[in-house]
Design an enzyme around this catalytic site. Structure first.
Site, short mmCIF file in Angstrom:
data_model
loop_
_atom_site.label_atom_id
_atom_site.label_comp_id
_atom_site.label_asym_id
_atom_site.label_seq_id
_atom_site.Cartn_x
_atom_site.Cartn_y
_atom_site.Cartn_z
CB SER A 124 30.26 33.44 41.77
OG SER A 124 30.89 32.97 42.93
CE1 TYR A 148 25.70 35.87 44.81
CE2 TYR A 148 27.37 34.22 45.31
CZ TYR A 148 27.00 35.41 44.70
OH TYR A 148 27.93 36.11 43.97
CE LYS A 152 26.26 35.82 41.09
NZ LYS A 152 25.86 37.06 40.43
P1 NAD Z 1 27.81 45.18 44.96
O1 NAD Z 1 26.70 44.89 45.89
O2 NAD Z 1 28.84 46.16 45.37
O3 NAD Z 1 27.22 45.66 43.54
C1 NAD Z 1 25.99 45.18 43.04
C2 NAD Z 1 25.16 46.39 42.61
O4 NAD Z 1 23.91 45.93 42.08
C3 NAD Z 1 24.84 47.35 43.75
O5 NAD Z 1 25.19 48.67 43.36
C4 NAD Z 1 23.32 47.21 43.94
O6 NAD Z 1 22.73 48.43 44.36
C5 NAD Z 1 22.89 46.77 42.56
N1 NAD Z 1 21.63 45.98 42.52
C6 NAD Z 1 21.33 44.88 43.25
N2 NAD Z 1 20.10 44.43 42.92
C7 NAD Z 1 19.64 45.25 41.93
C8 NAD Z 1 18.43 45.30 41.19
N3 NAD Z 1 17.44 44.44 41.40
N4 NAD Z 1 18.29 46.28 40.27
C9 NAD Z 1 19.27 47.19 40.06
N5 NAD Z 1 20.43 47.20 40.75
C10 NAD Z 1 20.60 46.24 41.68
O7 NAD Z 1 28.49 43.78 44.57
P2 NAD Z 1 29.82 43.46 43.77
O8 NAD Z 1 30.79 42.86 44.71
O9 NAD Z 1 30.22 44.62 42.95
O10 NAD Z 1 29.29 42.28 42.85
C11 NAD Z 1 28.84 42.50 41.53
C12 NAD Z 1 28.37 41.17 40.94
O11 NAD Z 1 29.46 40.24 40.98
C13 NAD Z 1 27.23 40.52 41.70
O12 NAD Z 1 26.34 39.92 40.78
C14 NAD Z 1 27.91 39.45 42.52
O13 NAD Z 1 27.06 38.36 42.80
C15 NAD Z 1 29.04 39.04 41.61
N6 NAD Z 1 30.18 38.43 42.32
C16 NAD Z 1 30.77 39.13 43.34
C17 NAD Z 1 31.82 38.54 44.06
C18 NAD Z 1 32.48 39.27 45.21
O14 NAD Z 1 33.14 38.63 46.02
N7 NAD Z 1 32.34 40.60 45.32
C19 NAD Z 1 32.26 37.25 43.73
C20 NAD Z 1 31.65 36.58 42.66
C21 NAD Z 1 30.60 37.19 41.97
N1 UFG Z 2 37.40 33.99 56.58
C1 UFG Z 2 37.85 34.05 57.87
N2 UFG Z 2 37.36 35.04 58.67
C2 UFG Z 2 36.46 35.96 58.24
C3 UFG Z 2 36.02 35.89 56.90
C4 UFG Z 2 36.50 34.88 56.10
O1 UFG Z 2 38.66 33.22 58.31
O2 UFG Z 2 36.04 36.83 59.02
C5 UFG Z 2 37.95 32.94 55.69
C6 UFG Z 2 36.91 31.99 55.13
O3 UFG Z 2 36.66 30.93 56.03
C7 UFG Z 2 37.58 31.56 53.82
C8 UFG Z 2 38.37 32.80 53.40
O4 UFG Z 2 38.54 33.57 54.58
O5 UFG Z 2 38.48 30.51 54.08
C9 UFG Z 2 37.66 33.63 52.35
O6 UFG Z 2 36.35 33.94 52.80
P1 UFG Z 2 35.42 35.04 52.08
O7 UFG Z 2 34.15 35.10 52.85
O8 UFG Z 2 36.19 36.29 51.87
O9 UFG Z 2 35.21 34.42 50.63
P2 UFG Z 2 34.54 33.03 50.20
O10 UFG Z 2 35.58 32.31 49.41
O11 UFG Z 2 33.93 32.33 51.33
O12 UFG Z 2 33.36 33.55 49.28
C10 UFG Z 2 33.59 34.33 48.12
C11 UFG Z 2 32.39 35.23 47.85
C12 UFG Z 2 31.17 34.41 47.55
C13 UFG Z 2 31.44 33.44 46.47
C14 UFG Z 2 32.67 32.61 46.80
C15 UFG Z 2 33.07 31.68 45.69
O13 UFG Z 2 32.12 36.05 48.96
O14 UFG Z 2 30.16 35.28 47.10
O15 UFG Z 2 33.79 33.46 47.05
O16 UFG Z 2 33.37 32.44 44.57
F1 UFG Z 2 30.39 32.61 46.32
#
Ligand code: NAD
Ligand code: UFG
Length: 336
Positions: A124, A148, A152
């Site tokens: 991330s 978190y 990572k």
């Molecule tokens: P998500 O929660 O939809 O998917 C994650 C999946 O992993 C879920 O289906 C959950 O049931 C499964 N899981 C969690 N812990 C587990 C375990 N111990 N064993 C087996 N399965 C497990 O999340 P997502 O948005 O699809 O994110 C996927 C990956 O990408 C995550 O590692 C997350 O940290 C990373 N990521 C997500 C974002 C974002 O904004 N969505 C941004 C950066 C990185």
């Molecule tokens: N925001 C609002 N109102 C809300 C939610 C978010 O104004 O209700 C704003 C936040 O302040 C930020 C922007 O919208 O300026 C984006 O916020 P998000 O929560 O959607 O995303 P972030 O960039 O804060 O975080 C995301 C992922 C994290 C990851 C991070 C960096 O959720 O897991 O990007 O990759 F760590």
């Protein structure tokens, strides 16, 4: 040859499995369903015409992992499984270290034992913390501000050390910026539990009447309109980035961190306006105080992905808005 996808019933994993199926790739999903539902398998099958094999198991369960590797001819792992809520990680750090770091350790051990040494990891942009410079390239300093993010970074370090110890390993750590949107079919998408933490699902829930108004967290940042700027990327573009990364295993050994972003930054207020224009729905909002831990701006320098794996994002903001709303309006209560 099969790809093992941990966390494959989740938001990004399910979109990636669809793209793998499109290429005729066999997939085994391993997920403990802690943040996803079995119905996702039906939806993947509806879109791609193929049902992935599914194993309900936890990545911390070494015996379950061993049997996956012995029963299937796995050539590579795409590792999505993990917990992802920043606030929750601050409140429950040990649960996060156990699930994310110890879980990844168990997975790497099982891979090592099975001699499967190709892995794509969901990292991330959070590993850049408050970024050293903008746009953010992969050589920017790595620093984190919450458990978190620390998870990572530690997982990346563990994978990097493994590559130093054994030249047969090939690791691609994809550092995602802000994934949004959904598959154009409206059949799979993001299904947050409770009140969404992230901007886009909050906007779509306001649009559908589930929430009264959006709180814009801060309008006094050093950005053009004062609200926070992020690099939003369509989840299908992100999924395609994983498909491209699979091609790296034959040419890039060692540890390769790669940004997946568009290179464009949009503010919260621009996101609201764009959603309103594309979907012709008003989004009531108020200006609230800054959210603790938030930074002003975060957007990628995405050139390394283009040079190394011929990938760049192709879907623009309008498509993200349209597809996010299509998913939400077809599934007002998510997968329920
Ligand atoms: P998500 O929660 O939809 O998917 C994650 C999946 O992993 C879920 O289906 C959950 O049931 C499964 N899981 C969690 N812990 C587990 C375990 N111990 N064993 C087996 N399965 C497990 O999340 P997502 O948005 O699809 O994110 C996927 C990956 O990408 C995550 O590692 C997350 O940290 C990373 N990521 C997500 C974002 C974002 O904004 N969505 C941004 C950066 C990185
Ligand atoms: N925001 C609002 N109102 C809300 C939610 C978010 O104004 O209700 C704003 C936040 O302040 C930020 C922007 O919208 O300026 C984006 O916020 P998000 O929560 O959607 O995303 P972030 O960039 O804060 O975080 C995301 C992922 C994290 C990851 C991070 C960096 O959720 O897991 O990007 O990759 F760590």
């Amino acid at each position: 040859m099969t790809i093992l996808v941990t966390g494959g019933t989740g938001y990004i994993g399910s979109h990636t499995v669809v793209e793998l199926h499109k290429l005729g790739q066999d997939v085994v999903i391993l997920d403990n369903l802690s943040n996803s539902k079995l119905i996702v398998l039906d939806r993947i099958e509806q879109i791609s015409g193929k049902r992935p094999l599914f194993i309900e198991a936890d990545i911390r369960d070494a015996a379950a992992l061993d049997s996956v590797f012995s029963e299937h001819d796995i050539k590579a792992v795409i590792h999505f499984a993990g917990l992802k809520a920043v606030g929750e990680s601050v409140a429950e750090p040990l649960r996060y270290y156990d699930n994310n770091v110890a879980g990844s350790l168990r997975l790497l051990e099982a891979m090592s034992k099975a001699k499967v040494k190709n892995v794509i990891f969901s990292s991330s942009a959070t590993v850049y913390g408050s970024p050293e410079r903008l746009p953010i390239d992969e050589d920017c300093a790595l620093r984190t501000t919450n458990p978190y993010g620390a998870n990572k970074l530690q997982i990346e370090q563990m994978m990097g050390d493994l590559c130093v110890s054994d030249a047969d390993w090939s690791v691609v750590a994809l550092r995602y910026f802000n994934p949004v949107g959904a598959h154009e079919s409206g059949l799979i998408g993001e299904d947050p539990k409770g009140i969404p933490n992230n901007l886009m699902p909050f906007i779509t829930q306001v649009a559908s009447g589930l929430r009264a108004e959006l709180s814009v967290f801060g309008d006094d940042y050093d950005t053009p309109d004062g609200s926070g700027v992020r690099d939003y990327i369509h989840v299908v573009d992100l999924a395609l980035g994983h498909v491209k990364a699979l091609g790296l295993f034959t040419k890039a050994i060692g540890f390769n961190p790669i940004n997946l972003g568009t290179g464009n930054g949009y503010s919260v207020l621009e996101m609201v306006k764009s959603f309103e224009r594309v979907n012709e729905i008003k989004i009531p909002f108020n200006i609230s105080p800054r959210r603790p831990g938030d930074i002003a701006s975060c957007y990628a320098q995405p050139n390394k992905a283009l040079t190394m794996m011929d990938w760049q994002a192709s879907k623009g903001l309008d498509q993200m808005m349209k597809d996010a709303w299509h998913w939400q309006s077809n599934n007002p209560n998510g997968y329920e």
